[in-house]
Design a protein around this motif. Structure first.
Motif, mmCIF file in Angstrom:
data_model
loop_
_atom_site.group_PDB
_atom_site.id
_atom_site.type_symbol
_atom_site.label_atom_id
_atom_site.label_comp_id
_atom_site.label_asym_id
_atom_site.label_seq_id
_atom_site.Cartn_x
_atom_site.Cartn_y
_atom_site.Cartn_z
ATOM 1 N N ASP A 112 0.843 -1.192 0.000
ATOM 2 C CA ASP A 112 0.000 0.000 0.000
ATOM 3 C C ASP A 112 0.878 1.240 0.000
ATOM 4 O O ASP A 112 2.014 1.235 0.503
ATOM 5 C CB ASP A 112 -0.939 0.014 1.212
ATOM 6 N N THR A 113 0.352 2.303 -0.578
ATOM 7 C CA THR A 113 1.125 3.524 -0.758
ATOM 8 C C THR A 113 1.553 4.117 0.577
ATOM 9 O O THR A 113 2.692 4.580 0.729
ATOM 10 C CB THR A 113 0.292 4.564 -1.530
ATOM 11 N N GLY A 115 2.122 2.647 3.484
ATOM 12 C CA GLY A 115 3.203 1.890 4.099
ATOM 13 C C GLY A 115 4.533 2.133 3.406
ATOM 14 O O GLY A 115 5.568 2.276 4.055
ATOM 15 N N GLN A 116 4.517 2.184 2.087
ATOM 16 C CA GLN A 116 5.754 2.417 1.355
ATOM 17 C C GLN A 116 6.289 3.825 1.609
ATOM 18 O O GLN A 116 7.505 4.016 1.768
ATOM 19 C CB GLN A 116 5.527 2.179 -0.134
ATOM 20 N N THR A 117 5.399 4.806 1.661
ATOM 21 C CA THR A 117 5.844 6.163 1.939
ATOM 22 C C THR A 117 6.467 6.270 3.322
ATOM 23 O O THR A 117 7.493 6.940 3.512
ATOM 24 C CB THR A 117 4.666 7.149 1.820
ATOM 25 N N ALA A 118 5.878 5.573 4.293
ATOM 26 C CA ALA A 118 6.421 5.599 5.660
ATOM 27 C C ALA A 118 7.815 4.987 5.709
ATOM 28 O O ALA A 118 8.715 5.497 6.394
ATOM 29 C CB ALA A 118 5.480 4.858 6.609
ATOM 30 N N VAL A 119 8.021 3.890 4.976
ATOM 31 C CA VAL A 119 9.335 3.244 4.951
ATOM 32 C C VAL A 119 10.369 4.153 4.285
ATOM 33 O O VAL A 119 11.503 4.289 4.762
ATOM 34 C CB VAL A 119 9.250 1.886 4.227
ATOM 35 N N VAL A 120 9.984 4.788 3.186
ATOM 36 C CA VAL A 120 10.907 5.701 2.505
ATOM 37 C C VAL A 120 11.304 6.851 3.426
ATOM 38 O O VAL A 120 12.490 7.208 3.537
ATOM 39 C CB VAL A 120 10.276 6.244 1.214
ATOM 40 N N PRO A 136 7.810 1.054 -6.928
ATOM 41 C CA PRO A 136 7.054 1.736 -5.869
ATOM 42 C C PRO A 136 5.650 2.100 -6.330
ATOM 43 O O PRO A 136 5.400 2.293 -7.519
ATOM 44 C CB PRO A 136 7.890 2.990 -5.598
ATOM 45 N N LEU A 137 4.748 2.222 -5.351
ATOM 46 C CA LEU A 137 3.357 2.545 -5.656
ATOM 47 C C LEU A 137 3.085 4.046 -5.610
ATOM 48 O O LEU A 137 1.983 4.472 -5.927
ATOM 49 C CB LEU A 137 2.423 1.840 -4.662
ATOM 50 N N MET A 138 4.076 4.824 -5.206
ATOM 51 C CA MET A 138 3.864 6.259 -5.070
ATOM 52 C C MET A 138 3.625 6.920 -6.423
ATOM 53 O O MET A 138 4.074 6.418 -7.451
ATOM 54 C CB MET A 138 5.075 6.916 -4.395
ATOM 55 N N SER A 139 2.947 8.039 -6.402
ATOM 56 C CA SER A 139 2.681 8.796 -7.631
ATOM 57 C C SER A 139 3.959 9.462 -8.115
ATOM 58 O O SER A 139 4.958 9.563 -7.394
ATOM 59 C CB SER A 139 1.621 9.863 -7.364
ATOM 60 N N LYS A 140 3.916 9.954 -9.352
ATOM 61 C CA LYS A 140 5.061 10.660 -9.912
ATOM 62 C C LYS A 140 5.393 11.890 -9.078
ATOM 63 O O LYS A 140 6.574 12.182 -8.831
ATOM 64 C CB LYS A 140 4.778 11.071 -11.361
ATOM 65 N N ASP A 141 4.380 12.603 -8.616
ATOM 66 C CA ASP A 141 4.625 13.793 -7.796
ATOM 67 C C ASP A 141 5.327 13.418 -6.499
ATOM 68 O O ASP A 141 6.225 14.140 -6.042
ATOM 69 C CB ASP A 141 3.310 14.513 -7.490
ATOM 70 N N GLU A 142 4.919 12.305 -5.904
ATOM 71 C CA GLU A 142 5.540 11.865 -4.655
ATOM 72 C C GLU A 142 6.987 11.446 -4.893
ATOM 73 O O GLU A 142 7.878 11.750 -4.093
ATOM 74 C CB GLU A 142 4.747 10.719 -4.047
ATOM 75 N N TYR A 197 -3.334 -4.670 -8.179
ATOM 76 C CA TYR A 197 -3.171 -3.262 -7.838
ATOM 77 C C TYR A 197 -3.453 -2.399 -9.060
ATOM 78 O O TYR A 197 -2.949 -2.660 -10.138
ATOM 79 C CB TYR A 197 -1.758 -2.975 -7.331
ATOM 80 N N ARG A 198 -4.246 -1.383 -8.850
ATOM 81 C CA ARG A 198 -4.576 -0.472 -9.945
ATOM 82 C C ARG A 198 -3.940 0.892 -9.697
ATOM 83 O O ARG A 198 -3.963 1.421 -8.598
ATOM 84 C CB ARG A 198 -6.111 -0.311 -10.068
ATOM 85 N N SER A 199 -3.366 1.457 -10.714
ATOM 86 C CA SER A 199 -2.683 2.739 -10.581
ATOM 87 C C SER A 199 -2.944 3.583 -11.812
ATOM 88 O O SER A 199 -3.180 3.068 -12.897
ATOM 89 C CB SER A 199 -1.172 2.515 -10.418
ATOM 90 N N ASP A 200 -2.903 4.896 -11.614
ATOM 91 C CA ASP A 200 -3.038 5.804 -12.752
ATOM 92 C C ASP A 200 -1.740 5.882 -13.556
ATOM 93 O O ASP A 200 -1.718 6.440 -14.640
ATOM 94 C CB ASP A 200 -3.417 7.210 -12.257
ATOM 95 N N ASP A 201 -0.666 5.326 -13.004
ATOM 96 C CA ASP A 201 0.629 5.391 -13.672
ATOM 97 C C ASP A 201 0.723 4.291 -14.722
ATOM 98 O O ASP A 201 0.880 3.112 -14.397
ATOM 99 C CB ASP A 201 1.753 5.238 -12.643
#
Length: 346
Positions: A112-113, A115-120, A136-142, A197-201
């Protein structure tokens, strides 16, 4: 202080850079140059210092190194440690980092985004010199935000960002190689196991592989014969995919699992029912992980050069740390590895 206390203090005293210099018969500054892999150090001095480090059990004190500007630590985030393909990547990264006195810290972060953001963020807080993020599941902006804080390399994403580097395989071509192989064996109704997993990317590897599968099926005039099931790309996800396919009114005669780990789960589900591949259906994976070549498994798969991918990632990230600012995006060419899990349609 008792004699025992004195012995314990001596026993546990950590060797310092001064101790290494005295043992090697060189100055402290020379030891520092060896540790930094600085220019102008002779090979004989390097060998002498490394020998003394090994004799004394010396390890660089990371907080002190961090105060001098670097910690010589690289963080690598993966979704989990179940997928054997990640081992190939980490082996390649380590082969590049270790000669430069860097250590690789691998951090599983989940699917999940948040959890991954927290680890980063935790890796950044621990003063890593750079980060490698695997799919990674994060968006391009992230990702752009992370790249403004720390040198960043992304593995798997088909990126055109100016903020960070990327290494990926040509996933569309890899999926097409599998379809061409299966069609060549006489199969028409072919399934693809997509990642749930579905993503806009659109640049995610699972999205590009699905698009490559669908385009190849259409090229062969088999668009109406294409079957897509969605699961998480994991061992349990593979088991679920096998159950979904079994429930279809018109099951496929061949399956392209989106990743080797999915194919392993599917094979496990079939084995427990007393069935086998390719008798039940031809099955192909993706990754050419080391497990795929084990005799009883013998999985047809796509080699996307995982170790080379890791080597490239390590090299590019070190260049970033050394000051390169322009983005580099490497695309590696895959190759089909036919094995025993695919056969001519009966």
């Amino acid at each position: 202080m008792t004699d025992t206390d004195r012995l314990d203090t001596t026993r546990h005293r950590r060797a310092t850079i001064v101790d290494v210099g005295k043992h090697a018969g060189v100055s402290t500054a020379s030891v520092s140059k060896v540790l930094r892999n600085a220019y102008g150090v002779s090979e004989s001095m390097r060998e002498r210092v490394h020998h003394s480090m090994a004799e004394l059990g010396y390890r660089p004190h990371r907080p002190a190194r961090g105060m001098r500007g670097r910690t010589y630590s690289i963080g690598m985030m993966v979704s989990d440690v179940e997928n054997p393909f990640f081992n190939l990547i980490s082996d390649g990264v380590t082969s590049v980092l270790r000669p430069q006195s860097y250590e690789l810290l691998i951090a599983p972060a989940g699917y999940d985004t948040e959890g991954q953001t927290a680890v980063v963020d935790a890796l950044i807080d621990h003063q890593m010199d750079g980060l490698i993020l695997v799919a990674p599941l994060m968006s391009k902006d992230e990702l752009d935000r992370i790249a403004r804080e720390i040198p960043l390399l992304v593995v798997g994403l088909h990126s055109v960002s100016d903020s960070y580097d990327s290494v990926s395989g040509d996933d569309a071509l890899g999926a097409a190689l599998v379809v061409d192989h299966l069609v060549g064996l006489g199969h028409e109704r072919i399934a693809f196991v997509a990642h749930s997993y579905r993503s806009d990317d659109a640049g995610r590897p699972e999205s590009v592989r699905l698009e490559g599968f669908q385009a190849a099926m259409e090229r062969h005039g088999l668009r109406d014969q294409a079957v897509v099931v969605s699961v998480r790309w994991s061992l349990e996800g593979g088991r679920e995919a096998a159950r979904q396919l079994e429930s279809l009114a018109q099951p496929p005669t061949a399956v392209h699992a989106g990743a080797d780990v999915v194919a392993f789960g599917m094979m496990s589900e079939l084995w427990e029912r007393g069935e086998r591949v390719p008798q039940s259906y031809s099955l192909a994976g993706y990754d050419n992980s080391t497990t795929s070549s084990i005799g009883p498994i013998d999985l047809t798969t796509v080699d996307q050069s995982g170790r080379r991918m890791g080597e490239t990632a390590g090299r590019l990230l070190l260049e970033r740390i050394e000051g390169r600012s322009e983005a580099h995006h490497e695309l590696l060419q895959p190759a089909l590895v036919p094995r025993g899990t695919t056969a001519r349609r009966q």
